[in-house]
Design a protein around this motif. Structure first.
Motif, PDB file in Angstrom:
ATOM      1  N   ASP A 102      -4.247  11.456  20.657  1.00  0.00           N
ATOM      2  CA  ASP A 102      -4.362  12.887  20.934  1.00  0.00           C
ATOM      3  C   ASP A 102      -3.090  13.502  21.506  1.00  0.00           C
ATOM      4  O   ASP A 102      -3.001  14.711  21.692  1.00  0.00           O
ATOM      5  CB  ASP A 102      -5.546  13.169  21.868  1.00  0.00           C
ATOM      6  N   SER A 103      -2.074  12.657  21.762  1.00  0.00           N
ATOM      7  CA  SER A 103      -0.767  13.158  22.194  1.00  0.00           C
ATOM      8  C   SER A 103       0.209  13.251  21.024  1.00  0.00           C
ATOM      9  O   SER A 103       1.370  13.607  21.194  1.00  0.00           O
ATOM     10  CB  SER A 103      -0.177  12.255  23.287  1.00  0.00           C
ATOM     11  N   GLY A 104      -0.264  12.884  19.832  1.00  0.00           N
ATOM     12  CA  GLY A 104       0.580  12.943  18.651  1.00  0.00           C
ATOM     13  C   GLY A 104       1.409  11.700  18.417  1.00  0.00           C
ATOM     14  O   GLY A 104       2.196  11.646  17.461  1.00  0.00           O
ATOM     15  N   GLU A 105       1.253  10.670  19.266  1.00  0.00           N
ATOM     16  CA  GLU A 105       2.018   9.433  19.105  1.00  0.00           C
ATOM     17  C   GLU A 105       1.393   8.563  18.022  1.00  0.00           C
ATOM     18  O   GLU A 105       0.164   8.437  17.937  1.00  0.00           O
ATOM     19  CB  GLU A 105       2.048   8.666  20.428  1.00  0.00           C
ATOM     20  N   VAL A 106       2.234   7.951  17.194  1.00  0.00           N
ATOM     21  CA  VAL A 106       1.748   7.103  16.108  1.00  0.00           C
ATOM     22  C   VAL A 106       1.214   5.796  16.677  1.00  0.00           C
ATOM     23  O   VAL A 106       1.906   5.090  17.410  1.00  0.00           O
ATOM     24  CB  VAL A 106       2.868   6.812  15.087  1.00  0.00           C
ATOM     25  N   MET A 107      -0.023   5.486  16.336  1.00  0.00           N
ATOM     26  CA  MET A 107      -0.657   4.245  16.778  1.00  0.00           C
ATOM     27  C   MET A 107      -0.653   3.192  15.673  1.00  0.00           C
ATOM     28  O   MET A 107      -0.590   1.996  15.933  1.00  0.00           O
ATOM     29  CB  MET A 107      -2.097   4.529  17.214  1.00  0.00           C
ATOM     30  N   ALA A 108      -0.738   3.634  14.427  1.00  0.00           N
ATOM     31  CA  ALA A 108      -0.750   2.714  13.292  1.00  0.00           C
ATOM     32  C   ALA A 108      -0.433   3.501  12.030  1.00  0.00           C
ATOM     33  O   ALA A 108      -0.616   4.726  11.961  1.00  0.00           O
ATOM     34  CB  ALA A 108      -2.112   2.025  13.162  1.00  0.00           C
ATOM     35  N   ALA A 109       0.057   2.796  11.021  1.00  0.00           N
ATOM     36  CA  ALA A 109       0.365   3.428   9.736  1.00  0.00           C
ATOM     37  C   ALA A 109       0.240   2.381   8.644  1.00  0.00           C
ATOM     38  O   ALA A 109       0.376   1.176   8.896  1.00  0.00           O
ATOM     39  CB  ALA A 109       1.767   4.028   9.748  1.00  0.00           C
ATOM     40  N   ILE A 110      -0.024   2.851   7.437  1.00  0.00           N
ATOM     41  CA  ILE A 110      -0.140   1.937   6.307  1.00  0.00           C
ATOM     42  C   ILE A 110       0.426   2.583   5.057  1.00  0.00           C
ATOM     43  O   ILE A 110       0.325   3.805   4.867  1.00  0.00           O
ATOM     44  CB  ILE A 110      -1.609   1.507   6.077  1.00  0.00           C
ATOM     45  N   SER A 111       1.046   1.766   4.225  1.00  0.00           N
ATOM     46  CA  SER A 111       1.548   2.177   2.922  1.00  0.00           C
ATOM     47  C   SER A 111       1.002   1.167   1.920  1.00  0.00           C
ATOM     48  O   SER A 111       1.219  -0.033   2.074  1.00  0.00           O
ATOM     49  CB  SER A 111       3.084   2.165   2.927  1.00  0.00           C
ATOM     50  N   ALA A 112       0.248   1.643   0.918  1.00  0.00           N
ATOM     51  CA  ALA A 112      -0.442   0.724   0.022  1.00  0.00           C
ATOM     52  C   ALA A 112      -0.503   1.270  -1.395  1.00  0.00           C
ATOM     53  O   ALA A 112      -0.518   2.482  -1.604  1.00  0.00           O
ATOM     54  CB  ALA A 112      -1.863   0.447   0.533  1.00  0.00           C
ATOM     55  N   LYS A 113      -0.549   0.374  -2.358  1.00  0.00           N
ATOM     56  CA  LYS A 113      -0.735   0.777  -3.740  1.00  0.00           C
ATOM     57  C   LYS A 113      -2.188   1.173  -3.967  1.00  0.00           C
ATOM     58  O   LYS A 113      -3.099   0.628  -3.361  1.00  0.00           O
ATOM     59  CB  LYS A 113      -0.371  -0.372  -4.687  1.00  0.00           C
ATOM     60  N   GLY A 114      -2.385   2.123  -4.874  1.00  0.00           N
ATOM     61  CA  GLY A 114      -3.725   2.511  -5.288  1.00  0.00           C
ATOM     62  C   GLY A 114      -3.801   2.463  -6.800  1.00  0.00           C
ATOM     63  O   GLY A 114      -2.788   2.316  -7.486  1.00  0.00           O
ATOM     64  N   PRO A 115      -5.004   2.598  -7.362  1.00  0.00           N
ATOM     65  CA  PRO A 115      -5.154   2.543  -8.818  1.00  0.00           C
ATOM     66  C   PRO A 115      -4.680   3.819  -9.496  1.00  0.00           C
ATOM     67  O   PRO A 115      -4.447   4.831  -8.840  1.00  0.00           O
ATOM     68  CB  PRO A 115      -6.672   2.373  -8.981  1.00  0.00           C
ATOM     69  N   ALA A 116      -4.530   3.758 -10.806  1.00  0.00           N
ATOM     70  CA  ALA A 116      -4.250   4.973 -11.565  1.00  0.00           C
ATOM     71  C   ALA A 116      -5.449   5.911 -11.435  1.00  0.00           C
ATOM     72  O   ALA A 116      -6.594   5.461 -11.375  1.00  0.00           O
ATOM     73  CB  ALA A 116      -4.007   4.630 -13.030  1.00  0.00           C
ATOM     74  N   VAL A 117      -5.186   7.202 -11.376  1.00  0.00           N
ATOM     75  CA  VAL A 117      -6.260   8.173 -11.151  1.00  0.00           C
ATOM     76  C   VAL A 117      -6.172   9.292 -12.190  1.00  0.00           C
ATOM     77  O   VAL A 117      -5.161   9.469 -12.859  1.00  0.00           O
ATOM     78  CB  VAL A 117      -6.187   8.766  -9.730  1.00  0.00           C
TER      79      VAL A 117
END
Length: 291
Positions: A162-177
């Motif tokens: 709630d202070s705007g600080e990053v706690m976690a992040a993810i970058s992942a592949k997804g299927p064709a859409v």
């Protein structure tokens, strides 16, 4: 852990996070009540779901009545007709000798879903119908295998406090859409799963596709969606049921630039990359995609 278990585990065609889960299972380092009691963090080892025995990894993933109900609906080789074992590693070794690689992949996916449900229930969620967990495991593997053979989209998600600080992040592949709605709902499902896997159970979900955010909001009230993407919305709805608190809102695309950068980054990686920080607060999930 024997060389056979190790080499087999890393040959499986499943996401890396499930291989890491399998590695933790085989080393018996999941935070079960038995392991927590052994470290003197808690005193009571009893399984909080069935209350019929100590919660070891073997118990929660295989012996617990809730787990048995799930395995009973799976393929015959995964049903609980197996010689008695005393440790989780013995169970895994038995499965390696008994199953082919595709069946073993299903075993680890199903075990991961049973463990995930256990975590949700302990944080105030509800038990899902065993047949749904069985179907979810099969669908998960099917989607993952299909994603490896077709052009992929990129998915990004950021969890901030709630202070705007990053706690976690993810970058992942997804299927064709086919369109932006499908891309956004898949990104949102991935983001919510990531939040639960990271141990967050009170969240604010924000995305920049108002159609998707409104549909998820409706799911939380009616729990029904008959559109072509209904099964994806239902998955999100089931996960949300396990959260302690959740609110959903739409934000402008300009407020989601970091997420879309992560989604673009996903196009050049093989599977997924996650980052975790020890920053506390009420988390907000920001989901996005890149086609």
């Amino acid at each position: 852990m024997s060389d056979l278990v190790w080499s087999t585990l890393w040959r499986l065609h499943i996401p890396n996070k499930l291989k890491i889960f399998g590695w933790r299972v085989c080393h018996d380092i999941l935070p079960t009540r038995e392991n927590l009691a052994r470290k003197r963090i808690i005193e009571d080892r009893t399984c909080e779901i069935c209350t019929r025995g100590d919660e070891s990894a073997l118990h929660v993933l295989w012996e617990c009545s809730v787990a048995q109900d799930v395995w009973a609906g799976s393929i015959r080789k995964l049903q609980k007709g197996i010689c008695e074992v005393r440790e989780i590693r013995q169970l895994v070794e038995s499965m390696i000798h008994k199953l082919n690689l595709e069946e073993l992949e299903l075993f680890f996916v199903q075990a991961w879903l049973i463990w995930s449900q256990r975590n949700l229930v302990l944080h105030g969620g509800k038990l899902q119908d065993p047949t749904r967990l069985v179907q979810r495991a099969e669908d998960f593997l099917k989607e993952y295998r299909e994603d490896q053979d077709i052009p992929a989209t990129g998915i990004g998600a950021v969890i901030r406090n709630d202070s705007g600080e990053v706690m976690a992040a993810i970058s992942a592949k997804g299927p064709a859409v086919f369109d932006s709605e499908e891309a956004e709902v898949l990104a949102c499902r991935k983001a919510v799963e990531f939040a639960v896997d990271s141990g967050f159970y009170s969240v604010i979900i924000e995305g920049d596709n108002c159609t998707v955010m409104n549909s998820i909001q409706s799911m939380s009230r009616t729990r029904a969606n008959i559109s072509k993407l209904g099964h994806f919305y239902e998955d999100i709805g089931c996960i949300i049921l396990g959260l302690q608190e959740v609110s959903i809102s739409c934000v402008s695309r300009s407020a989601n630039t970091v997420v879309h950068s992560l989604a673009r980054h996903a196009r050049i990686i093989e599977d997924e990359v996650a980052w975790l920080e020890l920053v506390y607060g009420v988390p907000g999930i920001y989901a996005g995609y890149n086609i």
